[in-house]
Design a protein around this motif. Structure first.
Motif, PDB file in Angstrom:
ATOM      1  N   UNK A 285       0.562  -1.483  -0.255  1.00  0.00           N
ATOM      2  CA  UNK A 285       0.544  -0.066   0.204  1.00  0.00           C
ATOM      3  C   UNK A 285       0.640   1.809   0.196  1.00  0.00           C
ATOM      4  N   UNK A 286       1.886   1.423   0.638  1.00  0.00           N
ATOM      5  CA  UNK A 286       2.719   2.644   0.758  1.00  0.00           C
ATOM      6  C   UNK A 286       3.506   2.667  -0.403  1.00  0.00           C
ATOM      7  N   UNK A 287       4.061   1.931  -1.352  1.00  0.00           N
ATOM      8  CA  UNK A 287       5.051   1.544  -2.020  1.00  0.00           C
ATOM      9  C   UNK A 287       4.045   1.883  -3.746  1.00  0.00           C
ATOM     10  N   UNK A 288       2.690   1.852  -3.301  1.00  0.00           N
ATOM     11  CA  UNK A 288       1.171   2.468  -4.326  1.00  0.00           C
ATOM     12  C   UNK A 288       1.466   3.708  -4.445  1.00  0.00           C
ATOM     13  N   UNK A 289       1.753   4.228  -3.487  1.00  0.00           N
ATOM     14  CA  UNK A 289       1.767   5.745  -3.530  1.00  0.00           C
ATOM     15  C   UNK A 289       3.133   6.204  -3.755  1.00  0.00           C
ATOM     16  N   UNK A 290       4.210   5.857  -3.508  1.00  0.00           N
ATOM     17  CA  UNK A 290       5.281   6.681  -3.773  1.00  0.00           C
ATOM     18  C   UNK A 290       5.466   5.606  -5.843  1.00  0.00           C
ATOM     19  N   UNK A 291       4.995   4.974  -6.011  1.00  0.00           N
ATOM     20  CA  UNK A 291       4.331   4.720  -7.663  1.00  0.00           C
ATOM     21  C   UNK A 291       3.917   5.490  -7.906  1.00  0.00           C
ATOM     22  N   UNK A 292       2.623   5.687  -8.014  1.00  0.00           N
ATOM     23  CA  UNK A 292       2.141   6.783  -8.219  1.00  0.00           C
ATOM     24  C   UNK A 292       2.560   8.192  -8.488  1.00  0.00           C
ATOM     25  N   UNK A 293       3.571   8.283  -7.842  1.00  0.00           N
ATOM     26  CA  UNK A 293       3.938   9.971  -7.718  1.00  0.00           C
ATOM     27  C   UNK A 293       4.874   9.581  -8.776  1.00  0.00           C
ATOM     28  N   UNK A 294       5.628   8.397  -8.465  1.00  0.00           N
ATOM     29  CA  UNK A 294       6.508   8.656  -9.748  1.00  0.00           C
ATOM     30  C   UNK A 294       5.853   9.367 -11.151  1.00  0.00           C
ATOM     31  N   UNK A 295       4.870   8.417 -11.235  1.00  0.00           N
ATOM     32  CA  UNK A 295       3.907   7.922 -12.371  1.00  0.00           C
ATOM     33  C   UNK A 295       3.372   8.836 -12.902  1.00  0.00           C
ATOM     34  N   UNK A 296       2.835  10.383 -11.926  1.00  0.00           N
ATOM     35  CA  UNK A 296       2.849  11.501 -12.027  1.00  0.00           C
ATOM     36  C   UNK A 296       3.014  12.552 -11.633  1.00  0.00           C
ATOM     37  N   UNK A 297       3.942  12.759 -11.358  1.00  0.00           N
ATOM     38  CA  UNK A 297       5.159  13.416 -10.514  1.00  0.00           C
ATOM     39  C   UNK A 297       4.091  14.998 -10.648  1.00  0.00           C
ATOM     40  N   UNK A 298       3.736  15.094 -11.292  1.00  0.00           N
ATOM     41  CA  UNK A 298       2.821  16.946 -11.560  1.00  0.00           C
ATOM     42  C   UNK A 298       1.296  15.800 -10.565  1.00  0.00           C
ATOM     43  N   UNK A 299       1.611  17.132  -9.549  1.00  0.00           N
ATOM     44  CA  UNK A 299      -0.027  16.737  -8.614  1.00  0.00           C
ATOM     45  C   UNK A 299      -1.167  16.779  -8.794  1.00  0.00           C
ATOM     46  N   UNK A 300      -1.630  17.884  -9.389  1.00  0.00           N
ATOM     47  CA  UNK A 300      -2.618  18.400 -10.265  1.00  0.00           C
ATOM     48  C   UNK A 300      -3.361  16.750 -11.680  1.00  0.00           C
ATOM     49  N   UNK A 301      -1.964  16.583 -12.304  1.00  0.00           N
ATOM     50  CA  UNK A 301      -2.737  15.080 -13.025  1.00  0.00           C
ATOM     51  C   UNK A 301      -2.575  14.289 -12.803  1.00  0.00           C
ATOM     52  N   UNK A 302      -1.663  13.462 -11.210  1.00  0.00           N
ATOM     53  CA  UNK A 302      -1.719  12.809 -11.045  1.00  0.00           C
ATOM     54  C   UNK A 302      -3.732  12.310  -9.660  1.00  0.00           C
ATOM     55  N   UNK A 303      -3.858  13.908  -9.771  1.00  0.00           N
ATOM     56  CA  UNK A 303      -5.313  13.618  -9.076  1.00  0.00           C
ATOM     57  C   UNK A 303      -6.361  13.740  -9.858  1.00  0.00           C
TER      58      UNK A 303
END
Length: 260
Positions: free
Chosen positions: A90-108
């Motif tokens: 679960x913690x790793x998913x959060x890290x990988x999502x940030x890597x995949x979509x570095x821009x906070x708004x695009x990730x959201x």
């Protein structure tokens, strides 16, 4: 008394995952202009960029309603090497999502789009894997289904781990593993959730048409191994001893594109 936790704890270490999580989700029925291929594309992007890169997730997959009590449901399954890996994943998913979509708004925006396919309601169960599984020899085909049978342990006072496991091993070896219609078989018992009596069996078959053939073949194989009436009666008594006789059935459709 037989305890299902003991079945897992006392079994010698086995290859493969020790725990499986099943999340039963429901489609957002208010979502307009739903397209299955677009949903698959969104989940595939997440799986490729996050799930498949998560070293704590051994396997994952989606399963769609085929024959269940609620046509809105779909099941997401993940497998883990051990209990600690569930939290680490679960913690790793959060890290990988940030890597995949570095821009906070695009990730959201992406995660909101993904979440919008589902209603807020879902349920989670954690199961402990059991020995004598039959693994898939190749990746699932387009029409492959999963027949999910949920039985309930009876916890007999005069039961024993050895007696149950010997009986279970004999049956799976001589029936389930010899049934050519069963492409894979994964038995599991309750580890964390709403019902400690659950014994869950997932059977992978090539098609819904093979389900009746599977039952017929089970009967043939059972009669071939327990050839005399006394042996059949003894095996039947074992079933009555360790199970309540109550069970539930469901059939899901595999989504081949969304698997790790």
């Amino acid at each position: 008394m037989l305890n299902t936790t003991t079945i897992i704890a006392q079994e010698e270490a086995q290859q493969g995952p020790e725990y499986v999580t099943m999340t039963v989700m429901h489609w957002n029925m208010d979502l307009e202009d739903f397209k299955m291929e677009e949903w698959k594309a969104v989940e595939k992007e997440y799986m490729d960029k996050v799930t498949k890169k998560n070293e704590h997730v051994m396997a994952a997959g989606f399963y769609l309603h085929q024959i269940t009590s609620d046509n809105r449901e779909l099941v997401y399954v993940q497998a883990y090497a051990n209990w600690n890996a569930i939290d680490l994943a679960a913690k790793r998913n959060t890290e990988l999502a940030k890597d995949a979509w570095p821009d906070k708004d695009k990730r959201k925006t992406f995660l909101n789009k993904q979440a919008n396919y589902y209603s807020p309601f879902h349920s989670d169960e954690i199961y402990a894997t059991m020995p004598h599984a039959k693994s898939l020899s190749e990746e699932p085909k387009k029409d492959m289904i999963v027949y999910l049978r949920t039985s309930h342990f009876a916890f007999p006072e005069d039961g024993s781990y050895k007696e149950f496991m010997d009986t279970f091993a004999e049956y799976t070896k001589n029936v389930t593993h010899k049934n050519e219609y069963v492409k894979a078989y994964y038995p599991m018992s309750h580890a964390y959730g709403s019902d400690k009596t659950q014994f869950v069996e997932a059977y992978f078959l090539d098609s819904l048409a093979d389900l009746d053939k599977k039952f017929d073949k089970d009967g043939e194989l059972f009669d071939a191994h327990w050839s005399d009436e006394e042996a059949k009666k003894e095996m039947g008594e074992m079933g009555k001893k360790y199970f309540t006789g109550v069970h539930g059935d469901a059939v899901y459709k595999v989504v081949p594109e969304l698997r790790k």
